[in-house]
Scaffold this active site. Structure first.
Site, PDB file in Angstrom:
ATOM      1  N   ARG A  91      -0.367  30.234 -12.443  1.00 48.50           N
ATOM      2  CA  ARG A  91      -1.672  29.731 -11.946  1.00 48.50           C
ATOM      3  C   ARG A  91      -1.963  28.307 -12.394  1.00 48.50           C
ATOM      4  O   ARG A  91      -3.107  27.867 -12.419  1.00 48.50           O
ATOM      5  CB  ARG A  91      -2.821  30.660 -12.356  1.00 48.50           C
ATOM      6  CG  ARG A  91      -2.700  32.045 -11.773  1.00 48.50           C
ATOM      7  CD  ARG A  91      -4.052  32.721 -11.631  1.00 48.50           C
ATOM      8  NE  ARG A  91      -3.886  34.036 -11.070  1.00 48.50           N
ATOM      9  CZ  ARG A  91      -3.772  35.142 -11.798  1.00 48.50           C
ATOM     10  NH1 ARG A  91      -3.834  35.077 -13.108  1.00 48.50           N
ATOM     11  NH2 ARG A  91      -3.606  36.297 -11.205  1.00 48.50           N
ATOM     12  N   LYS A  97      -1.928  15.100  -4.341  1.00 45.89           N
ATOM     13  CA  LYS A  97      -1.565  15.885  -3.152  1.00 45.89           C
ATOM     14  C   LYS A  97      -0.158  16.412  -3.372  1.00 45.89           C
ATOM     15  O   LYS A  97       0.774  15.620  -3.595  1.00 45.89           O
ATOM     16  CB  LYS A  97      -1.601  15.019  -1.888  1.00 45.89           C
ATOM     17  CG  LYS A  97      -2.978  14.863  -1.295  1.00 45.89           C
ATOM     18  CD  LYS A  97      -2.905  14.207   0.081  1.00 45.89           C
ATOM     19  CE  LYS A  97      -4.290  14.044   0.677  1.00 45.89           C
ATOM     20  NZ  LYS A  97      -4.260  13.315   1.964  1.00 45.89           N
ATOM     21  N   GLU A 103       3.358   0.908   2.801  1.00 49.64           N
ATOM     22  CA  GLU A 103       2.160   1.501   2.175  1.00 49.64           C
ATOM     23  C   GLU A 103       1.424   0.454   1.335  1.00 49.64           C
ATOM     24  O   GLU A 103       0.220   0.546   1.138  1.00 49.64           O
ATOM     25  CB  GLU A 103       2.551   2.715   1.308  1.00 49.64           C
ATOM     26  CG  GLU A 103       3.257   3.839   2.073  1.00 49.64           C
ATOM     27  CD  GLU A 103       2.318   4.785   2.825  1.00 49.64           C
ATOM     28  OE1 GLU A 103       1.091   4.616   2.745  1.00 49.64           O
ATOM     29  OE2 GLU A 103       2.837   5.689   3.523  1.00 49.64           O
ATOM     30  N   LYS A 154      -5.717   2.864  -4.801  1.00 47.41           N
ATOM     31  CA  LYS A 154      -5.613   4.312  -4.590  1.00 47.41           C
ATOM     32  C   LYS A 154      -6.434   5.060  -5.633  1.00 47.41           C
ATOM     33  O   LYS A 154      -7.106   6.055  -5.324  1.00 47.41           O
ATOM     34  CB  LYS A 154      -4.149   4.761  -4.609  1.00 47.41           C
ATOM     35  CG  LYS A 154      -4.047   6.270  -4.423  1.00 47.41           C
ATOM     36  CD  LYS A 154      -2.970   6.745  -3.526  1.00 47.41           C
ATOM     37  CE  LYS A 154      -3.167   8.219  -3.197  1.00 47.41           C
ATOM     38  NZ  LYS A 154      -2.022   8.851  -2.600  1.00 47.41           N
ATOM     39  N   GLU A 157     -10.526  14.614  -0.221  1.00 50.85           N
ATOM     40  CA  GLU A 157     -10.601  14.105   1.156  1.00 50.85           C
ATOM     41  C   GLU A 157     -11.680  14.822   1.960  1.00 50.85           C
ATOM     42  O   GLU A 157     -11.432  15.317   3.055  1.00 50.85           O
ATOM     43  CB  GLU A 157      -9.224  14.270   1.832  1.00 50.85           C
ATOM     44  CG  GLU A 157      -9.012  13.284   2.959  1.00 50.85           C
ATOM     45  CD  GLU A 157      -7.573  13.246   3.460  1.00 50.85           C
ATOM     46  OE1 GLU A 157      -6.651  13.136   2.646  1.00 50.85           O
ATOM     47  OE2 GLU A 157      -7.399  13.332   4.680  1.00 50.85           O
ATOM     48  N   ARG A 199     -11.185   9.073   1.313  1.00 47.66           N
ATOM     49  CA  ARG A 199      -9.736   9.217   1.111  1.00 47.66           C
ATOM     50  C   ARG A 199      -9.000   9.188   2.450  1.00 47.66           C
ATOM     51  O   ARG A 199      -7.829   8.784   2.518  1.00 47.66           O
ATOM     52  CB  ARG A 199      -9.423  10.499   0.332  1.00 47.66           C
ATOM     53  CG  ARG A 199      -7.949  10.587  -0.035  1.00 47.66           C
ATOM     54  CD  ARG A 199      -7.652  11.603  -1.105  1.00 47.66           C
ATOM     55  NE  ARG A 199      -6.221  11.604  -1.388  1.00 47.66           N
ATOM     56  CZ  ARG A 199      -5.670  12.174  -2.430  1.00 47.66           C
ATOM     57  NH1 ARG A 199      -6.400  12.804  -3.321  1.00 47.66           N
ATOM     58  NH2 ARG A 199      -4.351  12.127  -2.604  1.00 47.66           N
ATOM     59  N   ASN A 240      -5.056   7.246   5.418  1.00 47.28           N
ATOM     60  CA  ASN A 240      -4.223   7.692   6.549  1.00 47.28           C
ATOM     61  C   ASN A 240      -4.091   6.625   7.627  1.00 47.28           C
ATOM     62  O   ASN A 240      -3.592   6.903   8.718  1.00 47.28           O
ATOM     63  CB  ASN A 240      -4.813   8.970   7.168  1.00 47.28           C
ATOM     64  CG  ASN A 240      -4.753  10.132   6.191  1.00 47.28           C
ATOM     65  OD1 ASN A 240      -3.819  10.225   5.392  1.00 47.28           O
ATOM     66  ND2 ASN A 240      -5.752  10.993   6.225  1.00 47.28           N
ATOM     67  N   HIS A 263      -1.227   6.525  10.096  1.00 46.82           N
ATOM     68  CA  HIS A 263      -0.502   7.793   9.990  1.00 46.82           C
ATOM     69  C   HIS A 263      -0.583   8.644  11.259  1.00 46.82           C
ATOM     70  O   HIS A 263       0.316   9.436  11.509  1.00 46.82           O
ATOM     71  CB  HIS A 263      -0.994   8.598   8.782  1.00 46.82           C
ATOM     72  CG  HIS A 263      -0.438   8.090   7.469  1.00 46.82           C
ATOM     73  ND1 HIS A 263      -0.689   6.812   7.009  1.00 46.82           N
ATOM     74  CD2 HIS A 263       0.359   8.668   6.547  1.00 46.82           C
ATOM     75  CE1 HIS A 263      -0.078   6.649   5.843  1.00 46.82           C
ATOM     76  NE2 HIS A 263       0.576   7.752   5.542  1.00 46.82           N
ATOM     77  N   HIS A 286       2.707   9.550  12.679  1.00 51.46           N
ATOM     78  CA  HIS A 286       3.136  10.951  12.694  1.00 51.46           C
ATOM     79  C   HIS A 286       3.733  11.310  14.067  1.00 51.46           C
ATOM     80  O   HIS A 286       4.751  11.991  14.154  1.00 51.46           O
ATOM     81  CB  HIS A 286       1.945  11.849  12.369  1.00 51.46           C
ATOM     82  CG  HIS A 286       2.245  13.308  12.445  1.00 51.46           C
ATOM     83  ND1 HIS A 286       2.799  13.993  11.393  1.00 51.46           N
ATOM     84  CD2 HIS A 286       2.123  14.199  13.459  1.00 51.46           C
ATOM     85  CE1 HIS A 286       2.985  15.254  11.762  1.00 51.46           C
ATOM     86  NE2 HIS A 286       2.585  15.400  13.011  1.00 51.46           N
ATOM     87  N   HIS A 329       9.419   7.581   7.085  1.00 50.26           N
ATOM     88  CA  HIS A 329       7.955   7.738   7.083  1.00 50.26           C
ATOM     89  C   HIS A 329       7.251   6.370   6.971  1.00 50.26           C
ATOM     90  O   HIS A 329       6.332   6.063   7.737  1.00 50.26           O
ATOM     91  CB  HIS A 329       7.535   8.659   5.932  1.00 50.26           C
ATOM     92  CG  HIS A 329       6.060   8.760   5.769  1.00 50.26           C
ATOM     93  ND1 HIS A 329       5.248   9.412   6.678  1.00 50.26           N
ATOM     94  CD2 HIS A 329       5.216   8.243   4.825  1.00 50.26           C
ATOM     95  CE1 HIS A 329       3.984   9.308   6.294  1.00 50.26           C
ATOM     96  NE2 HIS A 329       3.932   8.607   5.168  1.00 50.26           N
TER      97      HIS A 329
HETATM   98  N1  GLY Z   1      -1.048   9.748   0.894  1.00 48.89           N
HETATM   99  C1  GLY Z   1      -2.396   9.877   1.259  1.00 48.89           C
HETATM  100  C2  GLY Z   1      -3.248  10.442   0.189  1.00 48.89           C
HETATM  101  O1  GLY Z   1      -2.801  10.555  -0.936  1.00 48.89           O
HETATM  102  O2  GLY Z   1      -4.367  10.805   0.425  1.00 48.89           O
END
Ligand code: GLY
Length: 376
Positions: free
Chosen positions: A129, A151, A193, A235, A245, A250, A254, A257, A261, A275
């Site tokens: 957990r 993430k 990025e 960031k 998010e 946040r 994107n 993206h 994508h 990517h």
């Molecule tokens: N890579 C996008 C984020 O971390 O929200």
């Protein structure tokens, strides 16, 4: 190698706060820099889950530092590539960790790029957990993006990153020395990025990258460290404001993206388009689409395309020689994780260089028409 200039950037998340340390030679000093997270390993080896390339390049440096402080490493090899972010890999990794007797107070060390970071992060989120983990990102993309912010995920047949959790690391050591062995194409993909942070919220940084991007890509130490630290600071601010998010802040990360994508899906998530390359082209398309909607000056959209093209990243969709139309790409977008129940897809667009915003009024049919024009 001695540690030269080192910058420590805090990610302020209350009880889940942590530092991202950026600088040269950090892996040579891992025993001291990560000392609080090694304490539980007095009588047991330290588990390091590593991309096999990263281990080959940096394993000896890590072992030397650990052994000088009386620690021993035990390694788990991860095959490079997205295929390692699977249920099967997760099961094998968690079995290995359970066999080692990992407890909730232990930290797992993740050495490599986004694949290893995401896999280890998710394993750490669910093991007993939740145990701790330390990110040791060795690619530009993972240093400026995926290792920061918590993430974590694996891929399934339904798509990339479909199963995952928010689980923050306890420390990130972004050793810029590790970028010396990174192939140029991967360096450029990570640089996309970096440009993203300029485009989404920092016009001054974007202008700095227009002047200094070539030095960053050539790994000139001062420019490289400045670009990485500026990206991580951006960031860290965004994650501190909107960890999960939910507020839209946040989501700005994107940028590029949604278009990206669709391009990745159309090229089969393969080496044909990495990517970061897809994000680069996606940002050009977001800028041009914003200009087409009258929200951004055409000359600013051109500046974005020129900066991206000048760094060797794809800036023209027609260069990909795709055998598809705009509608096909829009159909890929319909499978985007960000697609809402109401059938709308929030789109990251630009009001100017350094000013991204979330548009909720984008008609996908109009996007298809725009893409047909770009593909022509
Ligand atoms: N890579 C996008 C984020 O971390 O929200």
């Amino acid at each position: 190698m001695a540690v030269n200039s080192v910058e420590t950037i805090p990610v302020e998340l209350g009880g889940r706060s942590y530092d991202v340390v950026v600088g040269e030679g950090l892996l040579d000093e891992i025993a001291s820099l990560a000392a609080p997270f090694l304490k539980t390993y007095n009588n047991r080896p330290v588990p390091i889950v590593a991309d096999t390339n990263a281990k080959r390049h940096h394993g000896a440096r890590i072992e030397a530092s650990l052994s000088s402080a009386g620690f021993e490493a035990t390694w788990y090899d991860v095959t490079p590539g997205e295929a390692s972010k699977s249920w099967e890999s997760l099961e094998q990794l968690t079995d290995w960790l359970l066999n080692l007797g990992i407890t909730r107070s232990d930290h797992i060390f993740a050495l490599g790029g986004g694949v290893v970071g995401d896999l280890v992060g998710f394993a750490s989120a669910i093991l007993k957990r939740g145990c701790g983990f330390v990110q040791l990102p060795t690619t530009l993309l993972s240093q400026v993006d995926s290792s920061v912010g918590g993430k974590t995920a694996i891929n399934t047949s339904a798509g990339k990153n479909m199963i995952g959790a928010f689980h923050q690391p306890s420390l990130v050591l972004a050793d810029t020395t590790s970028l010396g062995s990174l192939p140029d194409r991967e360096m450029r993909a990570g640089y996309a990025e970096v440009i993203k942070y300029g485009l989404l919220g920092d016009a001054e940084f974007f202008a700095w990258l227009e002047d200094n991007g070539a030095d960053v890509l050539a790994r000139e130490a001062e420019q490289l460290e400045y670009a990485i630290a500026t990206s991580i600071r951006a960031k860290a601010r965004i994650v501190a404001e909107d960890e999960r998010e939910t507020s839209g802040v946040r989501a700005l990360l994107n940028l590029g993206h949604t278009f990206g994508h669709a391009l990745e899906a159309e090229t089969g998530f393969s080496d044909r388009l990495l990517h970061g390359e897809a994000v680069a082209l996606g940002m050009v398309l977001a800028a041009r689409y914003s200009a087409r909607r009258g929200e951004m000056l055409g000359q600013d959209a051109n500046r974005a395309a020129i900066a991206i093209g000048a760094s060797g990243l794809p800036a023209e969709i027609s260069d990909l020689a795709l055998a598809c139309d705009g509608q096909t790409l829009v159909d890929h977008m319909r499978h985007d994780k960000k697609m809402e129940g109401s059938g709308t897809l929030p789109f990251l667009l630009l009001k100017g260089l350094g000013e991204a915003y979330l548009a909720r009024d984008v008609e996908l049919n109009d996007v298809a028409k725009f893409l047909d024009e770009e593909l022509a």
